[in-house]
Design a protein around this motif. Structure first.
Motif, PDB file in Angstrom:
ATOM      1  N   GLU A  16       0.543  -1.225  -0.133  1.00 17.77           N
ATOM      2  CA  GLU A  16       0.224   0.055   0.121  1.00 17.77           C
ATOM      3  C   GLU A  16       0.915   1.319   0.180  1.00 17.77           C
ATOM      4  N   TRP A  17       1.937   1.332   0.767  1.00 14.91           N
ATOM      5  CA  TRP A  17       3.126   2.016   0.620  1.00 14.91           C
ATOM      6  C   TRP A  17       3.717   2.236  -0.706  1.00 14.91           C
ATOM      7  N   GLU A  18       3.493   1.564  -1.532  1.00 11.18           N
ATOM      8  CA  GLU A  18       4.508   1.779  -2.461  1.00 11.18           C
ATOM      9  C   GLU A  18       3.993   2.171  -3.484  1.00 11.18           C
ATOM     10  N   ARG A  19       1.972   1.942  -3.411  1.00 11.86           N
ATOM     11  CA  ARG A  19       0.844   2.290  -4.541  1.00 11.86           C
ATOM     12  C   ARG A  19       0.675   3.543  -4.532  1.00 11.86           C
ATOM     13  N   GLY A  20       1.312   3.927  -3.199  1.00 12.00           N
ATOM     14  CA  GLY A  20       0.401   5.339  -3.187  1.00 12.00           C
ATOM     15  C   GLY A  20      -0.942   5.487  -2.097  1.00 12.00           C
ATOM     16  N   THR A  21      -1.886   3.768  -2.447  1.00 10.16           N
ATOM     17  CA  THR A  21      -2.897   3.983  -1.662  1.00 10.16           C
ATOM     18  C   THR A  21      -3.265   3.952  -0.434  1.00 10.16           C
ATOM     19  N   LEU A  22      -2.532   4.070   0.834  1.00  8.86           N
ATOM     20  CA  LEU A  22      -2.486   3.990   2.140  1.00  8.86           C
ATOM     21  C   LEU A  22      -2.346   5.301   2.492  1.00  8.86           C
ATOM     22  N   GLU A  23      -2.305   5.883   1.373  1.00 10.75           N
ATOM     23  CA  GLU A  23      -2.750   7.537   1.692  1.00 10.75           C
ATOM     24  C   GLU A  23      -3.750   7.743   1.715  1.00 10.75           C
ATOM     25  N   ALA A  24      -4.427   7.653   0.638  1.00  7.46           N
ATOM     26  CA  ALA A  24      -5.898   7.512   0.024  1.00  7.46           C
ATOM     27  C   ALA A  24      -6.875   7.152   1.776  1.00  7.46           C
ATOM     28  N   LEU A  25      -6.488   5.598   2.014  1.00  4.09           N
ATOM     29  CA  LEU A  25      -7.133   5.129   2.746  1.00  4.09           C
ATOM     30  C   LEU A  25      -7.228   5.840   4.434  1.00  4.09           C
ATOM     31  N   LEU A  26      -5.746   6.510   4.157  1.00  2.00           N
ATOM     32  CA  LEU A  26      -5.719   7.473   5.377  1.00  2.00           C
ATOM     33  C   LEU A  26      -6.878   8.526   6.102  1.00  2.00           C
ATOM     34  N   VAL A  27      -7.439   8.881   4.632  1.00  2.69           N
ATOM     35  CA  VAL A  27      -8.053  10.009   4.712  1.00  2.69           C
ATOM     36  C   VAL A  27      -9.472   9.667   5.213  1.00  2.69           C
ATOM     37  N   THR A  28     -10.391   8.739   4.960  1.00  2.00           N
ATOM     38  CA  THR A  28     -11.211   7.959   5.089  1.00  2.00           C
ATOM     39  C   THR A  28     -11.525   8.039   6.745  1.00  2.00           C
ATOM     40  N   PRO A  29     -12.623   7.826   6.767  1.00  2.00           N
ATOM     41  CA  PRO A  29     -13.133   7.724   8.116  1.00  2.00           C
ATOM     42  C   PRO A  29     -12.813   6.147   8.964  1.00  2.00           C
ATOM     43  N   VAL A  30     -11.993   5.483   7.946  1.00  2.00           N
ATOM     44  CA  VAL A  30     -12.322   4.245   8.703  1.00  2.00           C
ATOM     45  C   VAL A  30     -11.386   4.588  10.156  1.00  2.00           C
ATOM     46  N   THR A  31     -11.073   3.372  10.731  1.00  2.00           N
ATOM     47  CA  THR A  31     -10.522   3.586  12.085  1.00  2.00           C
ATOM     48  C   THR A  31      -9.758   2.692  12.052  1.00  2.00           C
ATOM     49  N   VAL A  32      -8.231   2.297  12.887  1.00  2.00           N
ATOM     50  CA  VAL A  32      -7.251   1.641  13.086  1.00  2.00           C
ATOM     51  C   VAL A  32      -8.041   0.751  13.197  1.00  2.00           C
ATOM     52  N   ASN A  33      -8.697   0.272  14.293  1.00  2.00           N
ATOM     53  CA  ASN A  33      -9.242  -1.188  14.542  1.00  2.00           C
ATOM     54  C   ASN A  33      -9.777  -2.301  12.948  1.00  2.00           C
ATOM     55  N   GLU A  34     -10.378  -0.575  12.211  1.00  2.00           N
ATOM     56  CA  GLU A  34     -11.043  -1.650  11.139  1.00  2.00           C
ATOM     57  C   GLU A  34      -9.954  -1.952   9.863  1.00  2.00           C
TER      58      GLU A  34
END
Length: 375
Positions: free
Chosen positions: A205-223
Protein backbone atom coordinates in the motif's frame (compact mmCIF):
# COMPACT_ATOMS: atom_id res chain seq x y z
CA UNK A 1 -27.97 4.62 9.57
CA UNK A 2 -24.96 5.88 11.48
CA UNK A 3 -24.67 2.60 13.37
CA UNK A 4 -24.41 0.77 10.07
CA UNK A 5 -21.56 2.88 8.75
CA UNK A 6 -18.74 1.15 10.69
CA UNK A 7 -19.99 -2.24 9.53
CA UNK A 8 -20.26 -1.05 5.93
CA UNK A 9 -16.74 0.41 6.09
CA UNK A 10 -15.35 -2.84 7.48
CA UNK A 11 -17.15 -4.90 4.86
CA UNK A 12 -15.77 -2.61 2.18
CA UNK A 13 -12.21 -3.09 3.46
CA UNK A 14 -12.70 -6.86 3.65
CA UNK A 15 -14.04 -6.95 0.11
CA UNK A 16 -11.16 -4.80 -1.15
CA UNK A 17 -8.50 -7.03 0.46
CA UNK A 18 -10.24 -10.23 -0.65
CA UNK A 19 -10.34 -9.03 -4.25
CA UNK A 20 -6.67 -8.11 -3.99
CA UNK A 21 -5.86 -11.68 -2.90
CA UNK A 22 -7.95 -13.23 -5.65
CA UNK A 23 -6.29 -11.04 -8.28
CA UNK A 24 -2.82 -12.02 -7.07
CA UNK A 25 -2.01 -15.60 -8.17
CA UNK A 26 1.09 -15.68 -5.97
CA UNK A 27 -1.03 -15.41 -2.81
CA UNK A 28 -3.14 -18.43 -3.80
CA UNK A 29 0.02 -20.33 -4.78
CA UNK A 30 1.75 -19.62 -1.45
CA UNK A 31 -1.39 -20.54 0.52
CA UNK A 32 -2.33 -23.77 -1.27
CA UNK A 33 0.08 -24.86 -4.01
CA UNK A 34 3.37 -24.40 -2.15
CA UNK A 35 2.20 -26.22 1.01
CA UNK A 36 1.01 -29.15 -1.11
CA UNK A 37 4.35 -29.26 -2.94
CA UNK A 38 6.30 -29.13 0.32
CA UNK A 39 4.19 -31.91 1.82
CA UNK A 40 4.68 -34.12 -1.22
CA UNK A 41 8.41 -33.39 -1.24
CA UNK A 42 8.97 -34.10 2.45
CA UNK A 43 6.40 -36.89 2.63
CA UNK A 44 7.84 -38.91 -0.25
CA UNK A 45 11.29 -37.49 -0.93
CA UNK A 46 12.75 -36.76 2.51
CA UNK A 47 13.24 -39.51 5.06
CA UNK A 48 15.29 -39.76 8.24
CA UNK A 49 14.92 -43.53 8.23
CA UNK A 50 18.04 -45.53 7.41
CA UNK A 51 16.93 -48.42 5.19
CA UNK A 52 18.85 -50.35 2.56
CA UNK A 53 22.16 -48.91 3.82
CA UNK A 54 25.08 -50.36 1.81
CA UNK A 55 27.43 -52.07 4.26
CA UNK A 56 30.57 -53.96 3.32
CA UNK A 57 31.63 -57.23 4.96
CA UNK A 58 35.23 -58.38 4.83
CA UNK A 59 35.13 -62.18 5.28
CA UNK A 60 38.73 -63.36 5.39
CA UNK A 61 37.85 -67.00 5.98
CA UNK A 62 34.46 -68.10 4.56
CA UNK A 63 32.53 -70.62 6.63
CA UNK A 64 29.16 -71.46 8.12
CA UNK A 65 29.54 -69.02 11.00
CA UNK A 66 30.55 -66.12 8.76
CA UNK A 67 27.74 -66.93 6.30
CA UNK A 68 25.24 -67.03 9.16
CA UNK A 69 26.47 -63.68 10.46
CA UNK A 70 26.26 -61.97 7.06
CA UNK A 71 22.86 -63.58 6.48
CA UNK A 72 21.51 -61.88 9.60
CA UNK A 73 22.19 -58.54 7.92
CA UNK A 74 20.78 -59.68 4.58
CA UNK A 75 17.44 -60.42 6.21
CA UNK A 76 17.29 -56.95 7.72
CA UNK A 77 15.53 -54.15 5.84
CA UNK A 78 18.11 -51.68 7.15
CA UNK A 79 21.11 -53.11 5.30
CA UNK A 80 22.25 -54.01 1.78
CA UNK A 81 25.35 -56.15 2.45
CA UNK A 82 28.30 -56.39 0.05
CA UNK A 83 30.97 -59.04 0.70
CA UNK A 84 34.71 -58.49 0.12
CA UNK A 85 37.49 -61.03 0.48
CA UNK A 86 40.28 -58.69 1.54
CA UNK A 87 40.53 -55.82 4.00
CA UNK A 88 42.09 -53.61 1.30
CA UNK A 89 39.12 -54.10 -1.06
CA UNK A 90 36.72 -53.17 1.72
CA UNK A 91 38.68 -50.05 2.66
CA UNK A 92 38.76 -48.92 -0.97
CA UNK A 93 34.99 -49.36 -1.20
CA UNK A 94 34.56 -47.28 1.96
CA UNK A 95 36.82 -44.51 0.59
CA UNK A 96 34.91 -44.50 -2.70
CA UNK A 97 31.61 -44.25 -0.75
CA UNK A 98 30.33 -47.44 -2.30
CA UNK A 99 29.49 -48.50 1.26
CA UNK A 100 28.83 -46.40 4.36
CA UNK A 101 30.30 -48.90 6.80
CA UNK A 102 32.62 -51.88 6.91
CA UNK A 103 32.37 -54.97 9.14
CA UNK A 104 35.56 -57.05 9.30
CA UNK A 105 35.52 -60.71 10.34
CA UNK A 106 39.04 -61.95 11.08
CA UNK A 107 40.40 -65.22 9.70
CA UNK A 108 40.07 -66.93 13.09
CA UNK A 109 36.50 -65.70 13.71
CA UNK A 110 34.94 -69.18 13.40
CA UNK A 111 37.66 -70.86 15.46
CA UNK A 112 37.32 -68.41 18.32
CA UNK A 113 33.55 -68.78 18.26
CA UNK A 114 33.71 -72.58 18.38
CA UNK A 115 36.25 -72.50 21.21
CA UNK A 116 33.95 -70.29 23.28
CA UNK A 117 36.55 -67.53 23.18
CA UNK A 118 36.06 -63.88 22.42
CA UNK A 119 35.44 -63.41 18.71
CA UNK A 120 35.67 -59.64 18.17
CA UNK A 121 34.59 -57.96 14.95
CA UNK A 122 35.80 -54.64 13.61
CA UNK A 123 33.31 -51.99 12.52
CA UNK A 124 34.48 -49.04 10.42
CA UNK A 125 31.94 -46.29 9.75
CA UNK A 126 32.09 -43.28 7.43
CA UNK A 127 31.82 -40.43 9.93
CA UNK A 128 31.29 -37.60 7.41
CA UNK A 129 27.60 -37.62 8.34
CA UNK A 130 27.75 -38.00 12.11
CA UNK A 131 24.04 -38.81 12.53
CA UNK A 132 24.09 -41.57 9.91
CA UNK A 133 27.29 -42.95 11.43
CA UNK A 134 25.73 -43.21 14.89
CA UNK A 135 22.59 -44.82 13.48
CA UNK A 136 24.62 -47.35 11.52
CA UNK A 137 26.72 -48.19 14.56
CA UNK A 138 23.60 -48.78 16.63
CA UNK A 139 21.99 -50.95 13.93
CA UNK A 140 25.12 -53.12 13.63
CA UNK A 141 25.28 -53.61 17.39
CA UNK A 142 21.61 -54.56 17.46
CA UNK A 143 21.89 -57.15 14.69
CA UNK A 144 25.09 -58.52 16.22
CA UNK A 145 23.39 -58.98 19.60
CA UNK A 146 20.39 -60.77 18.08
CA UNK A 147 22.61 -63.06 15.98
CA UNK A 148 24.83 -63.92 18.92
CA UNK A 149 21.86 -64.79 21.10
CA UNK A 150 20.46 -67.03 18.36
CA UNK A 151 23.81 -68.80 17.94
CA UNK A 152 24.16 -69.42 21.66
CA UNK A 153 20.62 -70.74 21.85
CA UNK A 154 21.27 -73.13 18.95
CA UNK A 155 24.36 -74.43 20.74
CA UNK A 156 22.39 -74.74 23.99
CA UNK A 157 24.63 -72.32 25.82
CA UNK A 158 22.86 -70.31 28.49
CA UNK A 159 24.13 -66.90 29.50
CA UNK A 160 22.94 -65.34 32.73
CA UNK A 161 21.80 -61.79 32.00
CA UNK A 162 21.08 -59.68 35.10
CA UNK A 163 18.99 -57.25 33.07
CA UNK A 164 16.44 -58.19 30.43
CA UNK A 165 15.57 -55.32 28.11
CA UNK A 166 12.09 -55.22 26.61
CA UNK A 167 11.80 -52.35 24.14
CA UNK A 168 8.41 -50.72 23.78
CA UNK A 169 8.00 -47.77 21.41
CA UNK A 170 5.28 -45.27 22.19
CA UNK A 171 3.48 -42.79 19.91
CA UNK A 172 5.28 -43.83 16.70
CA UNK A 173 5.66 -47.63 16.88
CA UNK A 174 6.39 -47.92 13.16
CA UNK A 175 9.38 -45.58 13.56
CA UNK A 176 8.38 -43.70 10.42
CA UNK A 177 10.10 -40.34 10.13
CA UNK A 178 7.17 -39.24 7.94
CA UNK A 179 4.92 -39.27 11.01
CA UNK A 180 7.33 -36.84 12.66
CA UNK A 181 8.13 -34.60 9.68
CA UNK A 182 4.69 -34.05 8.15
CA UNK A 183 3.02 -32.53 11.26
CA UNK A 184 5.96 -30.19 11.72
CA UNK A 185 5.73 -29.14 8.09
CA UNK A 186 2.19 -27.88 8.72
CA UNK A 187 3.72 -25.18 10.92
CA UNK A 188 6.13 -24.12 8.18
CA UNK A 189 3.24 -23.90 5.72
CA UNK A 190 1.20 -21.69 8.03
CA UNK A 191 4.24 -19.47 8.60
CA UNK A 192 4.41 -18.84 4.86
CA UNK A 193 0.86 -17.51 4.80
CA UNK A 194 0.87 -15.79 8.16
CA UNK A 195 4.18 -13.95 8.04
CA UNK A 196 5.34 -13.85 4.42
CA UNK A 197 2.09 -12.75 2.77
CA UNK A 198 1.03 -10.24 5.42
CA UNK A 199 4.52 -8.73 5.43
CA UNK A 200 3.61 -7.34 2.01
CA UNK A 201 0.25 -5.87 2.99
CA UNK A 202 1.08 -2.34 4.19
CA UNK A 203 4.37 -2.26 2.29
CA UNK A 204 2.44 -2.75 -0.95
CA UNK A 205 0.00 0.00 0.00
CA UNK A 206 2.87 2.41 0.80
CA UNK A 207 4.63 1.68 -2.51
CA UNK A 208 1.48 2.13 -4.59
CA UNK A 209 0.45 5.28 -2.73
CA UNK A 210 -2.99 3.88 -1.86
CA UNK A 211 -2.50 3.92 1.90
CA UNK A 212 -2.53 7.70 2.04
CA UNK A 213 -5.94 7.69 0.33
CA UNK A 214 -7.16 5.15 2.85
CA UNK A 215 -5.92 7.19 5.80
CA UNK A 216 -7.99 10.24 4.85
CA UNK A 217 -11.21 8.20 4.97
CA UNK A 218 -13.28 7.84 8.16
CA UNK A 219 -12.05 4.28 8.77
CA UNK A 220 -10.57 3.56 12.19
CA UNK A 221 -7.30 1.84 13.01
CA UNK A 222 -9.11 -1.26 14.23
CA UNK A 223 -11.12 -1.49 11.02
CA UNK A 224 -7.95 -1.24 8.94
CA UNK A 225 -6.25 -3.98 10.94
CA UNK A 226 -9.26 -6.30 10.84
CA UNK A 227 -9.72 -5.62 7.13
CA UNK A 228 -6.10 -6.61 6.50
CA UNK A 229 -5.91 -9.59 8.87
CA UNK A 230 -9.21 -11.42 8.37
CA UNK A 231 -8.83 -12.36 4.66
CA UNK A 232 -5.33 -13.73 5.26
CA UNK A 233 -6.56 -15.53 8.36
CA UNK A 234 -9.18 -17.31 6.26
CA UNK A 235 -6.52 -18.04 3.64
CA UNK A 236 -4.17 -19.47 6.25
CA UNK A 237 -6.81 -21.67 7.85
CA UNK A 238 -7.80 -22.94 4.41
CA UNK A 239 -4.19 -23.95 3.79
CA UNK A 240 -4.15 -25.60 7.23
CA UNK A 241 -7.24 -27.68 6.39
CA UNK A 242 -5.63 -28.79 3.12
CA UNK A 243 -2.38 -29.71 4.89
CA UNK A 244 -4.13 -31.69 7.63
CA UNK A 245 -6.22 -33.56 5.06
CA UNK A 246 -3.09 -34.47 3.07
CA UNK A 247 -1.26 -35.54 6.24
CA UNK A 248 -4.06 -37.88 7.33
CA UNK A 249 -5.39 -39.25 4.05
CA UNK A 250 -2.37 -38.98 1.71
CA UNK A 251 0.44 -39.92 4.07
CA UNK A 252 -1.44 -41.92 6.71
CA UNK A 253 -0.19 -39.88 9.67
CA UNK A 254 -2.41 -40.67 12.67
CA UNK A 255 -4.31 -37.77 14.24
CA UNK A 256 -4.90 -38.93 17.81
CA UNK A 257 -5.86 -35.56 19.26
CA UNK A 258 -9.01 -33.48 18.92
CA UNK A 259 -9.69 -31.43 15.82
CA UNK A 260 -11.11 -28.57 17.84
CA UNK A 261 -7.93 -28.37 19.94
CA UNK A 262 -5.89 -28.31 16.74
CA UNK A 263 -8.15 -25.57 15.35
CA UNK A 264 -7.83 -23.40 18.47
CA UNK A 265 -4.04 -23.77 18.64
CA UNK A 266 -3.74 -23.14 14.89
CA UNK A 267 -5.77 -19.94 15.37
CA UNK A 268 -3.42 -18.73 18.09
CA UNK A 269 -0.32 -19.48 16.02
CA UNK A 270 -1.76 -17.91 12.88
CA UNK A 271 -2.65 -14.73 14.78
CA UNK A 272 0.92 -14.56 16.09
CA UNK A 273 2.31 -15.05 12.58
CA UNK A 274 -0.10 -12.48 11.12
CA UNK A 275 0.87 -10.00 13.81
CA UNK A 276 4.55 -10.47 13.05
CA UNK A 277 3.94 -10.05 9.33
CA UNK A 278 1.91 -6.88 9.86
CA UNK A 279 4.58 -5.46 12.17
CA UNK A 280 7.25 -6.04 9.53
CA UNK A 281 5.04 -4.50 6.85
CA UNK A 282 4.26 -1.39 8.91
CA UNK A 283 7.89 -0.74 9.80
CA UNK A 284 9.58 -1.36 6.43
CA UNK A 285 7.26 0.27 3.80
CA UNK A 286 9.11 -1.73 1.09
CA UNK A 287 7.91 -5.07 -0.27
CA UNK A 288 11.36 -6.46 -1.06
CA UNK A 289 12.78 -5.53 2.34
CA UNK A 290 9.63 -6.79 4.08
CA UNK A 291 9.89 -10.12 2.25
CA UNK A 292 13.55 -10.58 3.19
CA UNK A 293 12.91 -9.73 6.84
CA UNK A 294 9.92 -12.10 6.94
CA UNK A 295 12.07 -14.94 5.58
CA UNK A 296 14.88 -14.26 8.06
CA UNK A 297 12.69 -13.56 11.09
CA UNK A 298 9.85 -16.04 10.57
CA UNK A 299 10.35 -18.67 7.87
CA UNK A 300 13.96 -19.74 8.55
CA UNK A 301 13.49 -19.88 12.35
CA UNK A 302 10.34 -21.95 11.80
CA UNK A 303 12.36 -24.31 9.62
CA UNK A 304 15.55 -24.53 11.68
CA UNK A 305 14.83 -23.49 15.28
CA UNK A 306 11.36 -24.90 15.94
CA UNK A 307 12.25 -28.55 16.50
CA UNK A 308 10.74 -29.46 13.14
CA UNK A 309 13.98 -30.94 11.79
CA UNK A 310 16.52 -30.59 14.61
CA UNK A 311 16.07 -31.47 18.25
CA UNK A 312 16.16 -28.31 20.35
CA UNK A 313 17.72 -30.19 23.25
CA UNK A 314 20.80 -30.99 21.18
CA UNK A 315 21.35 -27.34 20.19
CA UNK A 316 23.90 -25.11 21.96
CA UNK A 317 22.57 -23.44 25.10
CA UNK A 318 22.53 -19.96 23.53
CA UNK A 319 20.56 -21.16 20.50
CA UNK A 320 18.18 -23.03 22.80
CA UNK A 321 17.41 -19.78 24.60
CA UNK A 322 16.80 -18.00 21.29
CA UNK A 323 14.23 -20.61 20.28
CA UNK A 324 11.93 -19.36 23.04
CA UNK A 325 11.11 -16.26 20.97
CA UNK A 326 10.20 -18.38 17.91
CA UNK A 327 6.44 -18.91 17.81
CA UNK A 328 6.79 -21.97 15.60
CA UNK A 329 8.63 -23.78 18.41
CA UNK A 330 5.48 -23.89 20.51
CA UNK A 331 3.15 -24.85 17.68
CA UNK A 332 5.45 -27.63 16.43
CA UNK A 333 5.34 -29.16 19.92
CA UNK A 334 1.54 -28.90 19.99
CA UNK A 335 1.02 -30.33 16.50
CA UNK A 336 3.38 -33.28 16.96
CA UNK A 337 1.73 -34.04 20.30
CA UNK A 338 -1.78 -33.89 18.86
CA UNK A 339 -0.93 -36.07 15.88
CA UNK A 340 1.17 -38.74 17.61
CA UNK A 341 0.21 -38.73 21.30
CA UNK A 342 -3.23 -37.10 21.60
CA UNK A 343 -4.61 -34.41 23.89
CA UNK A 344 -1.76 -34.19 26.39
CA UNK A 345 -2.82 -31.08 28.28
CA UNK A 346 0.44 -30.78 30.20
CA UNK A 347 2.11 -30.11 26.86
CA UNK A 348 -0.67 -28.29 25.01
CA UNK A 349 -1.72 -25.68 27.59
CA UNK A 350 1.70 -24.09 28.31
CA UNK A 351 2.57 -23.89 24.63
CA UNK A 352 -0.86 -22.52 23.73
CA UNK A 353 -0.46 -19.87 26.44
CA UNK A 354 2.89 -18.87 24.93
CA UNK A 355 1.27 -18.55 21.50
CA UNK A 356 -1.54 -16.41 22.92
CA UNK A 357 1.01 -14.15 24.60
CA UNK A 358 3.01 -13.74 21.38
CA UNK A 359 -0.13 -13.08 19.32
CA UNK A 360 -1.19 -10.37 21.79
CA UNK A 361 2.26 -8.81 21.71
CA UNK A 362 2.66 -8.65 17.92
CA UNK A 363 -0.90 -7.54 17.19
CA UNK A 364 -0.81 -4.94 19.98
CA UNK A 365 2.51 -3.53 18.80
CA UNK A 366 1.27 -3.43 15.21
CA UNK A 367 -1.79 -1.45 16.24
CA UNK A 368 0.29 0.98 18.29
CA UNK A 369 2.75 1.68 15.48
CA UNK A 370 -0.01 2.01 12.89
CA UNK A 371 -1.85 4.48 15.13
CA UNK A 372 1.30 6.59 15.38
CA UNK A 373 1.60 6.66 11.61
CA UNK A 374 -2.02 7.67 11.23
CA UNK A 375 -1.55 10.56 13.62
Amino acid sequence: MKTMQPNRRLLGLLRKESLQILRDPSSIAIAFVLPAVLLLLFGYGVSLDSKGVPVGFVVMQPGAEAASFVGAFQHSTYFAPRVYRTRQAGREALRAREVTGLVVLSADFAQRLKADREAPIQVLVNGVDANSARLLEGYVQGVWAVWLQRELTARQIAIATPVAVQARIWFNPELRSRNYLVPGLLVVNMTLVGALLTAMVFAREWERGTLEALLVTPVTVNEILIGKILPYFVLGMGGMVLSVAMAVFQFGVPLRGSLWVLAVCATLFLLAALGMGLLISIVTRNQFVAGMIAILAAFLPAFLLSGFLFDIGSMPAVVGVITHIVAARYFVTIVQTLFLAGDVWAVILPNAAALALMATFFLGLSRRLLRKRIE
